[in-house]
Design a protein around this motif. Structure first.
Motif, PDB file in Angstrom:
ATOM      1  N   ARG A 115       0.837  -1.201   0.000  1.00  0.00           N
ATOM      2  CA  ARG A 115       0.000   0.000   0.000  1.00  0.00           C
ATOM      3  C   ARG A 115       0.871   1.250   0.000  1.00  0.00           C
ATOM      4  NH1 ARG A 115      -5.774  -1.149   2.891  1.00  0.00           N
ATOM      5  NH2 ARG A 115      -6.178  -3.037   1.698  1.00  0.00           N
ATOM      6  N   PRO A 116       1.598   1.497  -1.090  1.00  0.00           N
ATOM      7  CA  PRO A 116       2.426   2.699  -1.154  1.00  0.00           C
ATOM      8  C   PRO A 116       1.572   3.957  -1.241  1.00  0.00           C
ATOM      9  CG  PRO A 116       2.411   1.600  -3.285  1.00  0.00           C
ATOM     10  CD  PRO A 116       1.698   0.683  -2.320  1.00  0.00           C
ATOM     11  N   SER A 117       2.154   5.062  -0.833  1.00  0.00           N
ATOM     12  CA  SER A 117       1.476   6.357  -0.939  1.00  0.00           C
ATOM     13  C   SER A 117       1.370   6.778  -2.399  1.00  0.00           C
ATOM     14  CB  SER A 117       2.258   7.427  -0.165  1.00  0.00           C
ATOM     15  OG  SER A 117       2.467   7.041   1.170  1.00  0.00           O
ATOM     16  N   THR A 118       0.437   7.666  -2.674  1.00  0.00           N
ATOM     17  CA  THR A 118       0.381   8.254  -4.002  1.00  0.00           C
ATOM     18  C   THR A 118       1.569   9.213  -4.169  1.00  0.00           C
ATOM     19  OG1 THR A 118      -1.049  10.015  -3.173  1.00  0.00           O
ATOM     20  CG2 THR A 118      -2.124   8.093  -4.148  1.00  0.00           C
ATOM     21  N   TYR A 119       1.984   9.393  -5.394  1.00  0.00           N
ATOM     22  CA  TYR A 119       3.123  10.277  -5.653  1.00  0.00           C
ATOM     23  C   TYR A 119       2.712  11.725  -5.402  1.00  0.00           C
ATOM     24  CZ  TYR A 119       5.777   6.444  -7.660  1.00  0.00           C
ATOM     25  OH  TYR A 119       6.474   5.269  -7.829  1.00  0.00           O
ATOM     26  N   ALA A 120       3.499  12.412  -4.595  1.00  0.00           N
ATOM     27  CA  ALA A 120       3.189  13.801  -4.257  1.00  0.00           C
ATOM     28  C   ALA A 120       4.480  14.548  -3.979  1.00  0.00           C
ATOM     29  CB  ALA A 120       2.276  13.865  -3.032  1.00  0.00           C
ATOM     30  N   MET A 121       4.426  15.851  -4.196  1.00  0.00           N
ATOM     31  CA  MET A 121       5.556  16.715  -3.886  1.00  0.00           C
ATOM     32  C   MET A 121       5.068  17.838  -2.988  1.00  0.00           C
ATOM     33  SD  MET A 121       8.314  15.576  -5.391  1.00  0.00           S
ATOM     34  CE  MET A 121       9.411  16.994  -5.418  1.00  0.00           C
ATOM     35  N   GLY A 122       5.881  18.202  -2.028  1.00  0.00           N
ATOM     36  CA  GLY A 122       5.506  19.283  -1.135  1.00  0.00           C
ATOM     37  C   GLY A 122       5.510  20.631  -1.840  1.00  0.00           C
ATOM     38  N   GLY A 123       4.777  21.559  -1.274  1.00  0.00           N
ATOM     39  CA  GLY A 123       4.792  22.921  -1.787  1.00  0.00           C
ATOM     40  C   GLY A 123       3.596  23.281  -2.636  1.00  0.00           C
ATOM     41  N   GLY A 124       3.015  22.319  -3.313  1.00  0.00           N
ATOM     42  CA  GLY A 124       1.856  22.611  -4.148  1.00  0.00           C
ATOM     43  C   GLY A 124       2.241  23.389  -5.388  1.00  0.00           C
ATOM     44  N   GLY A 125       1.260  23.734  -6.173  1.00  0.00           N
ATOM     45  CA  GLY A 125       1.514  24.509  -7.372  1.00  0.00           C
ATOM     46  C   GLY A 125       1.837  23.635  -8.568  1.00  0.00           C
ATOM     47  N   GLN A 126       1.964  24.283  -9.719  1.00  0.00           N
ATOM     48  CA  GLN A 126       2.153  23.585 -10.981  1.00  0.00           C
ATOM     49  C   GLN A 126       3.447  22.786 -11.008  1.00  0.00           C
ATOM     50  OE1 GLN A 126       1.065  25.320 -14.977  1.00  0.00           O
ATOM     51  NE2 GLN A 126       3.295  25.601 -15.074  1.00  0.00           N
ATOM     52  N   ALA A 127       4.537  23.360 -10.500  1.00  0.00           N
ATOM     53  CA  ALA A 127       5.825  22.659 -10.522  1.00  0.00           C
ATOM     54  C   ALA A 127       5.773  21.379  -9.701  1.00  0.00           C
ATOM     55  CB  ALA A 127       6.931  23.576 -10.010  1.00  0.00           C
ATOM     56  N   ALA A 128       5.107  21.426  -8.535  1.00  0.00           N
ATOM     57  CA  ALA A 128       5.002  20.248  -7.682  1.00  0.00           C
ATOM     58  C   ALA A 128       4.155  19.174  -8.351  1.00  0.00           C
ATOM     59  CB  ALA A 128       4.407  20.628  -6.328  1.00  0.00           C
ATOM     60  N   ARG A 129       3.066  19.587  -8.995  1.00  0.00           N
ATOM     61  CA  ARG A 129       2.220  18.611  -9.697  1.00  0.00           C
ATOM     62  C   ARG A 129       2.990  17.963 -10.841  1.00  0.00           C
ATOM     63  NH1 ARG A 129      -1.586  22.740  -8.942  1.00  0.00           N
ATOM     64  NH2 ARG A 129      -1.388  23.426 -11.119  1.00  0.00           N
ATOM     65  N   PHE A 130       3.758  18.766 -11.572  1.00  0.00           N
ATOM     66  CA  PHE A 130       4.562  18.231 -12.673  1.00  0.00           C
ATOM     67  C   PHE A 130       5.576  17.214 -12.143  1.00  0.00           C
ATOM     68  CE2 PHE A 130       8.465  18.330 -15.183  1.00  0.00           C
ATOM     69  CZ  PHE A 130       7.988  18.029 -16.456  1.00  0.00           C
ATOM     70  N   ALA A 131       6.270  17.546 -11.055  1.00  0.00           N
ATOM     71  CA  ALA A 131       7.284  16.655 -10.495  1.00  0.00           C
ATOM     72  C   ALA A 131       6.659  15.348 -10.020  1.00  0.00           C
ATOM     73  CB  ALA A 131       8.009  17.343  -9.344  1.00  0.00           C
ATOM     74  N   ALA A 132       5.495  15.437  -9.386  1.00  0.00           N
ATOM     75  CA  ALA A 132       4.839  14.226  -8.892  1.00  0.00           C
ATOM     76  C   ALA A 132       4.484  13.292 -10.043  1.00  0.00           C
ATOM     77  CB  ALA A 132       3.582  14.594  -8.096  1.00  0.00           C
ATOM     78  N   GLN A 133       3.995  13.843 -11.150  1.00  0.00           N
ATOM     79  CA  GLN A 133       3.651  13.005 -12.294  1.00  0.00           C
ATOM     80  C   GLN A 133       4.898  12.432 -12.966  1.00  0.00           C
ATOM     81  OE1 GLN A 133       0.722  11.868 -13.052  1.00  0.00           O
ATOM     82  NE2 GLN A 133      -0.173  13.016 -11.368  1.00  0.00           N
ATOM     83  N   GLU A 134       5.966  13.210 -13.011  1.00  0.00           N
ATOM     84  CA  GLU A 134       7.222  12.688 -13.560  1.00  0.00           C
ATOM     85  C   GLU A 134       7.752  11.531 -12.712  1.00  0.00           C
ATOM     86  OE1 GLU A 134       8.980  14.020 -16.643  1.00  0.00           O
ATOM     87  OE2 GLU A 134       6.790  14.136 -16.634  1.00  0.00           O
ATOM     88  N   ASN A 135       7.649  11.678 -11.390  1.00  0.00           N
ATOM     89  CA  ASN A 135       8.096  10.608 -10.495  1.00  0.00           C
ATOM     90  C   ASN A 135       7.255   9.348 -10.684  1.00  0.00           C
ATOM     91  OD1 ASN A 135       9.957  12.389  -9.479  1.00  0.00           O
ATOM     92  ND2 ASN A 135       8.775  12.888  -7.640  1.00  0.00           N
ATOM     93  N   ARG A 136       5.953   9.541 -10.799  1.00  0.00           N
ATOM     94  CA  ARG A 136       5.045   8.398 -10.980  1.00  0.00           C
ATOM     95  C   ARG A 136       5.363   7.646 -12.261  1.00  0.00           C
ATOM     96  NH1 ARG A 136      -0.123   8.478 -13.580  1.00  0.00           N
ATOM     97  NH2 ARG A 136      -1.315   6.597 -13.109  1.00  0.00           N
ATOM     98  N   ARG A 137       5.599   8.380 -13.320  1.00  0.00           N
ATOM     99  CA  ARG A 137       5.851   7.742 -14.609  1.00  0.00           C
ATOM    100  C   ARG A 137       7.304   7.300 -14.774  1.00  0.00           C
ATOM    101  NH1 ARG A 137       1.554  10.895 -14.956  1.00  0.00           N
ATOM    102  NH2 ARG A 137      -0.122  10.350 -16.420  1.00  0.00           N
TER     103      ARG A 137
END
Length: 319
Positions: free
Chosen positions: A78-100
């Motif tokens: 049960r791993p956590s969903t990919y997320a980056m601290g700070g919020g905003g567009q850059a954090a969302r982009f990084a989280a999706q890059e990490n996931r993929r």
């Protein structure tokens, strides 16, 4: 036992994974545990390269390093969903890059046994697909309606005793406190236009005398009969008042469960059945990544050993 590692992907606090890791440690099987969604990139270093034999390179967590081309098995708990601290567009982009990126590599390891593959788990979480597959493999399935039409819902609930249950067991809160949406009786007089706001699942109510949770690991089936207080529709709402008893899964159903998992390319499944007075087992659902540790303790089922066997050996096991 060789030195190829088992990767365990789960959250920091996961007592169920702890049981499996302790068993693997006893067997001297190398284990690397991490939470991809939380630990990468701060604590995890990835350097993956393509090659003729598939992905290679390394995954390092602290002082421990895994050769990606030599991973024995991956236990996707049960791993956590990919997320980056700070919020905003850059954090969302990084989280999706990490996931993929990391997530993509972890789903494409050469010669790796998955318990189970993340994409297989995701496919199997859709109840319409579950009910269709259960019917195809020969399991008894209650009549089911999925609709956002109040007229259809009223008619269905008038035809027979019926229940409503959610299509997805998501986190739910009432007044800030965690709560569950349990299966509950649904009469035609209770149906109104609110049904139109989303998809609803209505199902014929099985006249059950007990429930069964069947945990399937590879081709090994561990079953427990669960008896709840009279009148309880969903046993999960009465955890403190349940009686557990290990039972033998009928051979015909055991074979159907193995075929069900094969249909979704799963290595594990936690199945729920309603059992009637004539000992007929009615399929309700399968959680492709369900909890099992409490059932092991309550009914004396050796599920930890079975999962450790699968991860350590990568071979099919039979009862």
């Amino acid at each position: 036992m060789d030195g190829r590692p088992v990767l365990v992907c789960t959250q920091d606090e996961d007592a169920t994974a702890d049981l499996v890791i302790a068993e693997l440690n006893q067997r001297r099987v190398p284990v690397i545990r991490f939470d991809p969604g939380q630990d990468f990139p701060a604590l995890v270093v990835l350097a993956a390269r393509t090659g003729a034999g598939g992905w290679g390179g390394r995954l390092a967590i602290g002082q421990r390093t895994a050769d990606l081309s030599a991973v024995r098995a991956l236990y996707h708990r049960r791993p956590s969903t990919y997320a980056m601290g700070g919020g905003g567009q850059a954090a969302r982009f990084a989280a999706q890059e990490n996931r993929r990126g990391l997530g993509g590599v972890l789903t494409a390891l050469p010669g790796c046994l998955y318990v189970s593959h993340p994409q297989a788990i995701a496919r199997a979480e859709y109840k319409p697909a579950q009910l269709d597959t259960a019917t195809r493999v020969g399991l008894a399935v209650p009549a089911t309606l999925i609709t956002n039409d109040a007229v259809e819902a009223k008619a269905f609930c008038a035809e027979q005793p019926a229940i409503y249950k959610p299509l997805h067991a998501a986190a739910y809160h009432v007044a800030g406190e965690p709560a569950g949406i349990w299966a509950a009786p649904a009469g035609p007089d209770e149906i109104d236009d609110a049904v139109s706001r989303c998809a609803h699942l209505f199902q014929a109510q099985v006249p059950k005398v007990a429930d069964v949770r069947a945990v399937v690991v590879g081709e090994r089936v561990f079953s427990a009969r669960i008896t709840a207080p009279p009148g309880v529709v969903d046993w999960r709402s009465e955890y403190r008042n349940l009686v557990y008893e290990p039972v033998t899964c009928p051979e015909g159903i055991r074979g159907a469960l193995v075929r069900f998992l094969a249909g979704f390319d799963l290595s594990f499944g936690a199945f729920d059945f309603a059992v009637t007075a004539d000992d007929a087992w009615w399929f309700l659902e399968c959680n492709p990544n369900g909890q099992w540790a409490w059932l092991q303790a309550a009914a004396g089922l050796p599920i930890t050993n079975a999962i450790a066997d699968l991860l350590a050996n990568g071979a099919s096991h039979h009862d």
